[in-house]
Design a protein around this motif. Structure first.
Motif, PDB file in Angstrom:
ATOM      1  N   HIS A  92       0.816  -1.221   0.000  1.00 44.22           N
ATOM      2  CA  HIS A  92       0.000   0.000   0.000  1.00 44.22           C
ATOM      3  C   HIS A  92       0.847   1.267   0.000  1.00 44.22           C
ATOM      4  O   HIS A  92       0.609   2.185  -0.794  1.00 44.22           O
ATOM      5  N   VAL A  93       1.837   1.345   0.872  1.00 48.09           N
ATOM      6  CA  VAL A  93       2.599   2.584   1.032  1.00 48.09           C
ATOM      7  C   VAL A  93       3.349   2.970  -0.240  1.00 48.09           C
ATOM      8  O   VAL A  93       3.229   4.109  -0.713  1.00 48.09           O
ATOM      9  N   PRO A  94       4.134   2.060  -0.869  1.00 48.28           N
ATOM     10  CA  PRO A  94       4.802   2.464  -2.117  1.00 48.28           C
ATOM     11  C   PRO A  94       3.825   2.833  -3.233  1.00 48.28           C
ATOM     12  O   PRO A  94       4.069   3.788  -3.985  1.00 48.28           O
ATOM     13  N   THR A 228       5.223  11.667   4.346  1.00 47.64           N
ATOM     14  CA  THR A 228       4.127  10.784   3.927  1.00 47.64           C
ATOM     15  C   THR A 228       4.497   9.321   4.107  1.00 47.64           C
ATOM     16  O   THR A 228       3.609   8.486   4.329  1.00 47.64           O
ATOM     17  N   LEU A 229       5.779   8.995   3.996  1.00 46.40           N
ATOM     18  CA  LEU A 229       6.210   7.617   4.250  1.00 46.40           C
ATOM     19  C   LEU A 229       5.880   7.218   5.684  1.00 46.40           C
ATOM     20  O   LEU A 229       5.307   6.143   5.932  1.00 46.40           O
ATOM     21  N   ILE A 230       6.210   8.071   6.632  1.00 42.46           N
ATOM     22  CA  ILE A 230       5.942   7.757   8.039  1.00 42.46           C
ATOM     23  C   ILE A 230       4.445   7.716   8.319  1.00 42.46           C
ATOM     24  O   ILE A 230       3.925   6.767   8.927  1.00 42.46           O
ATOM     25  N   VAL A 231       3.726   8.735   7.861  1.00 45.30           N
ATOM     26  CA  VAL A 231       2.286   8.825   8.147  1.00 45.30           C
ATOM     27  C   VAL A 231       1.526   7.658   7.522  1.00 45.30           C
ATOM     28  O   VAL A 231       0.672   7.028   8.174  1.00 45.30           O
ATOM     29  N   ASN A 232       1.816   7.353   6.261  1.00 48.51           N
ATOM     30  CA  ASN A 232       1.105   6.254   5.593  1.00 48.51           C
ATOM     31  C   ASN A 232       1.470   4.901   6.175  1.00 48.51           C
ATOM     32  O   ASN A 232       0.632   3.993   6.227  1.00 48.51           O
ATOM     33  N   THR A 233       2.711   4.741   6.621  1.00 47.15           N
ATOM     34  CA  THR A 233       3.108   3.472   7.244  1.00 47.15           C
ATOM     35  C   THR A 233       2.353   3.258   8.546  1.00 47.15           C
ATOM     36  O   THR A 233       1.821   2.168   8.808  1.00 47.15           O
ATOM     37  N   ILE A 234       2.291   4.296   9.377  1.00 50.95           N
ATOM     38  CA  ILE A 234       1.576   4.178  10.649  1.00 50.95           C
ATOM     39  C   ILE A 234       0.098   3.905  10.408  1.00 50.95           C
ATOM     40  O   ILE A 234      -0.513   3.044  11.064  1.00 50.95           O
ATOM     41  N   ALA A 235      -0.503   4.624   9.452  1.00 51.47           N
ATOM     42  CA  ALA A 235      -1.923   4.416   9.161  1.00 51.47           C
ATOM     43  C   ALA A 235      -2.183   3.011   8.624  1.00 51.47           C
ATOM     44  O   ALA A 235      -3.190   2.377   8.968  1.00 51.47           O
ATOM     45  N   SER A 236      -1.276   2.494   7.787  1.00 52.64           N
ATOM     46  CA  SER A 236      -1.468   1.158   7.209  1.00 52.64           C
ATOM     47  C   SER A 236      -1.386   0.071   8.275  1.00 52.64           C
ATOM     48  O   SER A 236      -2.145  -0.902   8.234  1.00 52.64           O
ATOM     49  N   LEU A 237      -0.469   0.241   9.214  1.00 48.32           N
ATOM     50  CA  LEU A 237      -0.339  -0.755  10.278  1.00 48.32           C
ATOM     51  C   LEU A 237      -1.545  -0.753  11.219  1.00 48.32           C
ATOM     52  O   LEU A 237      -1.731  -1.704  11.987  1.00 48.32           O
ATOM     53  N   GLN A 238      -2.365   0.305  11.161  1.00 46.19           N
ATOM     54  CA  GLN A 238      -3.557   0.386  12.007  1.00 46.19           C
ATOM     55  C   GLN A 238      -4.846   0.263  11.193  1.00 46.19           C
ATOM     56  O   GLN A 238      -5.905   0.685  11.653  1.00 46.19           O
TER      57      GLN A 238
END
Length: 315
Positions: A92-94, A228-238
């Motif tokens: 999702h993130v990439p 956006t890498l950090i924000v999207n990673t955190i959101a994806s893991l949740q």
């Protein structure tokens, strides 16, 4: 003759005005501090304590030491849900970053219509997550879904997005691209702040479009990419609401596919806490997720020192 007390070395003497300003600052900060202690710090400490207990809401917590954490390490359902979450995040993130950057580059070129398209791309972000889940449950329907109908027009037999375990995750990733508008807006703002004279200087040096993009654009927007890498990673893991609405909030859907294919970590945590009332075990799961997110974020921050360029900073 009056005696003047010399200032004590190392001690800062604040004027009455500075002390009064400090009191007012603490007064204005008080609502946030109180809210943080009550709604964040308090529940976090309570869940940390509960993670060492067996608690079912009805009976008082019973201290069990590290039993919940030992169970975490050996529970196949936890490993499966965590694996699904990591797999989803890794795809999702990439995808979100690449597609958003491409759309932002296109938006930069549309001129007067840029404001209209910014609104169009951002509107899906404001759609309630439950509505998104229901919408894509209909779009991905095997028989009547719009996506399979569109594939049928070009002679492609659409897969069973919501029932085939091999296609459940691709369908969820497809759904997740619906809300990439906020990332597009961030990238567009970063692109518009790149100085034009850098492009002109690169063109004079003979750099082509790809060389200008690689040597000018990417370094100058690397801060936005990192954010956006950090924000999207955190959101994806949740990830929770949309998937739970699609696959766990509908009894008919639950009966037609293997729920393991869509079992995300937070969904499994929710089920342990509020369906099975294993509050202690769910608290341990929450703290494990917190540690995972913390470690991943620290690694990303550490690696950013090599790839992120901040204007005015000497490298």
């Amino acid at each position: 003759m009056a005696t003047v007390t010399p200032p004590v070395p190392g001690r800062r003497h604040r004027t009455p005005l500075a002390r009064r300003e400090a009191r007012w600052a603490y007064l204005f900060l008080a609502p946030w501090i109180i809210g943080f202690l009550i709604f964040y710090a308090g529940p976090m400490l309570a869940s940390l304590w509960l993670s060492f207990t067996e608690y079912d809401v009805i009976n008082p917590p019973e201290y069990t030491g590290l039993d919940n954490y030992r169970q975490l390490m050996s529970d196949p359902a936890v490993a499966r849900s965590l694996g699904n979450t990591v797999y989803y995040t890794a795809l999702h993130v990439p995808l979100v970053m690449l597609i958003s950057l491409g759309l932002a580059l296109l938006l930069k070129r549309v001129g007067r219509l840029q404001g209209f398209f910014r609104t169009v791309f951002y509107l899906p972000v404001m759609t309630p997550a439950v509505a998104v889940g229901i919408l894509f449950l209909l779009l991905l329907n095997t028989q009547d879904g719009l996506i399979n109908r569109a594939l049928g027009l070009v002679g492609i037999a659409g897969p069973s997005w919501t029932t085939d375990p091999h296609w459940v995750m691709p369908g969820i990733i497809l759904m997740s691209l619906w809300s990439l508008g906020s990332t597009v807006i961030i990238y567009l703002a970063a692109l518009q702040n790149v100085p034009r004279d850098l492009y002109e200087a690169a063109a004079i040096d003979g750099a082509g479009p790809w060389a200008r993009f690689r040597s000018v654009t990417l370094p100058m927007i690397s801060g936005a990419l990192f954010f956006t890498l950090i924000v999207n990673t955190i959101a994806s893991l949740q990830m929770f609401t949309e998937v739970y609405t699609m696959y766990f909030g509908n009894r008919e859907t639950q009966n037609t596919f293997n729920s393991d294919a869509a079992s995300f970590y937070v969904i499994h945590l929710f089920q342990e806490a509020f369906q099975f009332l294993h509050m202690g075990f769910a608290s341990a799961m929450a703290w494990l997720l917190f540690v995972i997110i913390l470690i991943i974020t620290l690694i990303q921050v550490k690696l950013s020192n090599r790839f992120v360029y901040y204007e005015g900073e000497d490298k």
